[in-house]
Enzyme design. Structure first.
Site, mmCIF file in Angstrom:
data_model
loop_
_atom_site.group_PDB
_atom_site.id
_atom_site.type_symbol
_atom_site.label_atom_id
_atom_site.label_comp_id
_atom_site.label_asym_id
_atom_site.label_seq_id
_atom_site.Cartn_x
_atom_site.Cartn_y
_atom_site.Cartn_z
ATOM 1 N N GLY A 42 -41.572 110.119 -68.088
ATOM 2 C CA GLY A 42 -41.465 111.310 -67.245
ATOM 3 C C GLY A 42 -42.857 111.694 -66.744
ATOM 4 O O GLY A 42 -43.862 111.390 -67.397
ATOM 5 N N TYR A 164 -36.884 100.361 -83.935
ATOM 6 C CA TYR A 164 -36.704 101.741 -83.456
ATOM 7 C C TYR A 164 -36.008 102.578 -84.535
ATOM 8 O O TYR A 164 -36.461 103.696 -84.852
ATOM 9 C CB TYR A 164 -35.877 101.721 -82.167
ATOM 10 C CG TYR A 164 -35.434 103.085 -81.673
ATOM 11 C CD1 TYR A 164 -36.350 103.990 -81.148
ATOM 12 C CD2 TYR A 164 -34.085 103.461 -81.713
ATOM 13 C CE1 TYR A 164 -35.943 105.237 -80.677
ATOM 14 C CE2 TYR A 164 -33.669 104.697 -81.237
ATOM 15 C CZ TYR A 164 -34.600 105.585 -80.726
ATOM 16 O OH TYR A 164 -34.194 106.815 -80.274
ATOM 17 N N ASP A 295 -25.475 94.535 -80.162
ATOM 18 C CA ASP A 295 -24.728 95.758 -79.820
ATOM 19 C C ASP A 295 -23.743 96.122 -80.929
ATOM 20 O O ASP A 295 -22.989 95.268 -81.390
ATOM 21 C CB ASP A 295 -23.948 95.548 -78.513
ATOM 22 C CG ASP A 295 -24.674 96.138 -77.323
ATOM 23 O OD1 ASP A 295 -25.729 96.766 -77.525
ATOM 24 O OD2 ASP A 295 -24.180 95.962 -76.200
HETATM 25 N N1 LIG Z 1 -31.411 110.156 -74.663
HETATM 26 C C1 LIG Z 1 -30.698 109.762 -75.718
HETATM 27 O O1 LIG Z 1 -29.512 109.383 -75.597
HETATM 28 C C2 LIG Z 1 -31.308 109.809 -77.119
HETATM 29 C C3 LIG Z 1 -30.527 109.437 -78.226
HETATM 30 C C4 LIG Z 1 -31.097 109.479 -79.505
HETATM 31 C C5 LIG Z 1 -32.409 109.909 -79.669
HETATM 32 N N2 LIG Z 1 -33.156 110.271 -78.580
HETATM 33 C C6 LIG Z 1 -34.550 110.688 -78.786
HETATM 34 O O2 LIG Z 1 -34.774 111.893 -78.061
HETATM 35 C C7 LIG Z 1 -36.128 111.923 -77.602
HETATM 36 C C8 LIG Z 1 -36.177 112.238 -76.112
HETATM 37 O O3 LIG Z 1 -35.390 111.280 -75.426
HETATM 38 P P1 LIG Z 1 -35.281 111.272 -73.833
HETATM 39 O O4 LIG Z 1 -33.962 110.666 -73.511
HETATM 40 O O5 LIG Z 1 -35.634 112.588 -73.271
HETATM 41 O O6 LIG Z 1 -36.411 110.193 -73.487
HETATM 42 P P2 LIG Z 1 -37.350 110.090 -72.207
HETATM 43 O O7 LIG Z 1 -37.905 108.711 -72.177
HETATM 44 O O8 LIG Z 1 -36.642 110.603 -70.999
HETATM 45 O O9 LIG Z 1 -38.527 111.133 -72.541
HETATM 46 C C9 LIG Z 1 -39.533 110.831 -73.471
HETATM 47 C C10 LIG Z 1 -40.848 111.404 -72.930
HETATM 48 O O10 LIG Z 1 -41.874 111.097 -73.888
HETATM 49 C C11 LIG Z 1 -43.042 110.695 -73.187
HETATM 50 N N3 LIG Z 1 -43.838 109.830 -74.065
HETATM 51 C C12 LIG Z 1 -43.530 108.577 -74.458
HETATM 52 N N4 LIG Z 1 -44.512 108.082 -75.243
HETATM 53 C C13 LIG Z 1 -45.448 109.048 -75.337
HETATM 54 C C14 LIG Z 1 -46.704 109.150 -75.993
HETATM 55 N N5 LIG Z 1 -47.190 108.130 -76.723
HETATM 56 N N6 LIG Z 1 -47.412 110.295 -75.885
HETATM 57 C C15 LIG Z 1 -46.930 111.339 -75.148
HETATM 58 N N7 LIG Z 1 -45.756 111.301 -74.496
HETATM 59 C C16 LIG Z 1 -45.015 110.171 -74.588
HETATM 60 C C17 LIG Z 1 -42.539 109.985 -71.948
HETATM 61 O O11 LIG Z 1 -43.492 109.971 -70.901
HETATM 62 C C18 LIG Z 1 -41.280 110.778 -71.603
HETATM 63 O O12 LIG Z 1 -41.553 111.777 -70.635
HETATM 64 C C19 LIG Z 1 -36.743 110.593 -78.004
HETATM 65 O O13 LIG Z 1 -37.454 110.776 -79.205
HETATM 66 C C20 LIG Z 1 -35.541 109.693 -78.237
HETATM 67 O O14 LIG Z 1 -35.830 108.650 -79.158
HETATM 68 C C21 LIG Z 1 -32.641 110.227 -77.313
#
Ligand SMILES: NC(=O)c1ccc[n+]([C@@H]2O[C@H](COP(=O)([O-])OP(=O)(O)OC[C@H]3O[C@@H](n4cnc5c(N)ncnc54)[C@H](O)[C@@H]3O)[C@@H](O)[C@H]2O)c1
Length: 335
Positions: A42, A164, A295
């Protein structure tokens, strides 16, 4: 009605879940917001698109606390322990979303996944401890549990299959330790498959299928589509984060945050195609591809614990959530 006050630090706030949380906090809350994001996925432009007037980029050296009703963004990496210490000063709640997300990248580069998800989480827990931040919400995943007969619950043994899953499990472990050793009120939320408006860059089933259908490309289903998932709508997920932040008895706990509905990929596709055709996008081709290695066949979660301890449950039906998501993508396409 949830009371949304205080200063919130949201790591990964430029991403899908972060932007939806910030939209909600700015609309309903009486709070100042600070985002830490390295713009790996993002961007600041994505964040500003929420409401340009109140969102600014600031530097760690010169920043002051965020004023009520505003959001400031710091462009830094969660792997920097020194920056975590500065960014968390004066904050009351940390929602730690920044991560290396997804199984595939973690298989390609397990060390990078570990450095981001394990050390990044440790940096913000340690900063929370040192700066007296009372609440810490950690974004975890069902991938911590691994291959099990669903429904997934919080008491199942954790045997992650992917790096992960392992790094998220380590995060849960540190959250437990920081609550029990240091009194930081940590809550780990294991999100289901999140979908909804704002998921433009996501490669998850719902976002991918809608994007392909709208651009006239065929939808590819791995296998016969009988594999199941627990699809949770973004606003329900945001409600869960807010509940967790204010819950008194949730310190050191892990919660499954999903719908408790087991939905096959075929069923989601049928609902999607039906809504799309009512909006004038018909005759979308659906192709079945070979099953993807690794999967999981069946996956959904039992959310009884979140219901009883957080007073939370998902409220949005799949039909309503998918229709809103399709509208978002159609509106974005027109822009
Ligand atoms: N979306 C899903 O279905 C889902 C499901 C289970 C868990 N999660 C967890 O929820 C959280 C958010 O997910 P999301 O879907 O919004 O992901 P996303 O990829 O849209 O957002 C993650 C944000 O973290 C930032 N980021 C990544 N690495 C970074 C770093 N080293 N330092 C600073 N910023 C960093 C990215 O730029 C991004 O804007 C994550 O931890 C993900 O593992 C999401």
């Amino acid at each position: 009605m949830i009371e949304l006050s205080n200063n919130w630090l949201i790591t990964g706030g430029c991403g899908f879940i972060g932007r939806n949380l910030i939209t909600r906090l700015l609309a309903d809350g009486n709070c100042g917001i600070r985002v830490v994001d390295n713009q790996y996925v993002g961007t600041f432009e994505d964040l500003v698109a929420i409401t340009p007037d109140v969102i600014t980029k600031v530097s760690l050296d010169t920043m002051t606390p965020p004023a009520l009703g505003t959001c400031q963004m710091i462009d830094t990496d969660i792997r920097s322990a020194a920056d975590a210490m500065l960014a968390t000063k004066g904050m009351d709640v940390i929602v730690h979303l920044a991560a290396c997300t997804g199984v595939a990248p973690s298989l390609e580069d397990p060390r990078f996944d570990c450095e981001t998800n394990v050390f990044g989480t440790l940096n913000y827990l340690e900063a929370a401890r040192m700066n007296g931040v009372a609440n810490f919400i950690f974004a975890s995943s069902g991938a911590t549990v691994g291959e099990v007969e669903p429904p997934i619950t919080e008491i199942l043994p954790t045997r992650p299959v992917s790096p992960y899953g392992a790094s998220k499990l380590a995060g849960e472990g540190y959250c437990s330790a920081y609550f029990r050793s240091f009194g930081v009120k940590t809550v780990a939320l294991r999100f289901g498959n999140v979908y909804g408006p704002g998921s433009t860059h996501k490669a998850s089933v719902v976002a991918k299928f809608i994007k392909r259908a709208i651009s006239g490309e065929p939808i590819h289903i791995y296998g016969d589509g009988s594999q199941t998932r627990d699809f949770i709508y973004i606003s329900d997920l945001v409600n869960a984060i807010l509940r967790a932040a204010e819950a008194e008895q949730a310190g050191g706990e892990v919660f499954q945050i999903a719908t408790s509905h087991e939905t096959s990929v075929s069923a989601v596709t049928t609902v999607l195609l039906d809504i799309l055709s009512r909006k004038g996008i018909a005759n979308v081709e659906v192709h079945n591809e070979a099953v993807r290695a690794g999967d999981v066949k069946r996956n959904y979660a039992d959310v009884s614990k979140a219901k009883s301890l957080l007073g939370w449950q998902a409220e949005t039906t799949l039909e309503v959530g998918l229709a809103a998501t399709i509208d978002f993508f159609l509106n974005n396409e027109q822009k």
